[in-house]
Enzyme design. Structure first.
Site, short mmCIF file in Angstrom:
data_model
loop_
_atom_site.label_atom_id
_atom_site.label_comp_id
_atom_site.label_asym_id
_atom_site.label_seq_id
_atom_site.Cartn_x
_atom_site.Cartn_y
_atom_site.Cartn_z
N SER A 91 27.77 96.01 62.14
CA SER A 91 26.36 95.72 62.33
C SER A 91 25.76 96.59 63.41
O SER A 91 26.22 97.70 63.62
CB SER A 91 26.13 94.24 62.61
OG SER A 91 25.70 93.61 61.42
N HIS A 95 13.68 97.68 71.28
CA HIS A 95 12.42 98.42 71.19
C HIS A 95 11.49 97.87 72.26
O HIS A 95 11.40 96.65 72.44
CB HIS A 95 11.76 98.25 69.81
CG HIS A 95 12.66 98.59 68.68
ND1 HIS A 95 12.99 99.89 68.37
CD2 HIS A 95 13.33 97.82 67.80
CE1 HIS A 95 13.81 99.90 67.33
NE2 HIS A 95 14.03 98.64 66.97
N CYS A 123 28.85 90.89 62.26
CA CYS A 123 29.64 90.24 61.21
C CYS A 123 31.06 90.13 61.72
O CYS A 123 31.44 90.82 62.66
CB CYS A 123 29.64 91.06 59.93
SG CYS A 123 28.04 91.19 59.13
#
Length: 188
Positions: A113, A118, A141
């Site tokens: 993953s 941001h 995961c």
């Protein structure tokens, strides 16, 4: 103590920890506004965000596959780190020298993953209200859990407001083939 769930086969149980972190201040004069932008660019640039996310990778016990980062003008930054649960060993074809040079990065996109951040700094041009929003997603995961990084992430950002969302999607199977939609306990 509850025993660990013994898994079988592919695990598509995805656990995602999402943060929205907000900071609000009043920057009345153009000098105050410029000072705020300089502060944001210094404290929350792509280099520092990469250091924070790299520490998150260590905390959750993952391995870095690739890092992409970007600073924006006049302010703001983004970083994405692709991660794996297990170390990635290159194949013979990836390390073979012919027909060309070795790649700088060996990337298995997407093994387990990712972790992203941001930033969204804004200043109202007339009212002097300065806001700063950081969006962070730690998505995993397998047996690694993003919850291990919760306290660390909260303390890395000087914030007025923090919202947290934790989602578990998909399922995994135990060795008897039974579906499980949750593979760990959550302690508040």
């Amino acid at each position: 103590m509850k025993s660990k769930l013994k898994l079988h086969g592919f695990n598509n149980l995805t656990k995602t920890l999402s943060f929205n972190i907000y900071d609000i201040c009043y920057a009345e004069t153009p000098q105050d506004q410029q000072a705020y932008v300089e502060y944001i660019n210094k404290e929350y640039n792509a280099k520092r965000l990469t250091q924070i996310l790299t520490e998150v990778v260590d905390i959750i016990g993952a391995n870095i596959l690739n890092i992409a980062s970007q600073d924006y003008e006049p302010q703001g930054a983004s970083v994405t780190i692709l991660i794996s649960e297990e170390p990635v060993t290159p194949t013979d074809s990836q390390i073979e020298e012919s027909p060309g040079p070795l790649p700088e990065i060996i990337l298995a996109h997407l093994d387990k993953s990712h972790i992203t951040v941001h930033t969204y700094p804004e200043i109202h041009p007339d009212a002097g209200i300065a806001t700063f929003r950081v969006d962070i997603d730690v998505s995993t995961c397998g047996v690694i859990s993003p919850l291990k990084a919760l306290n660390f992430l909260i303390h890395q950002f000087d914030s007025d407001i923090v919202t947290v969302d934790y989602r578990v999607r998909g399922f995994t199977r135990d060795v008897e083939g039974n579906k499980h939609f949750f593979d760990h306990e959550i302690n508040s």
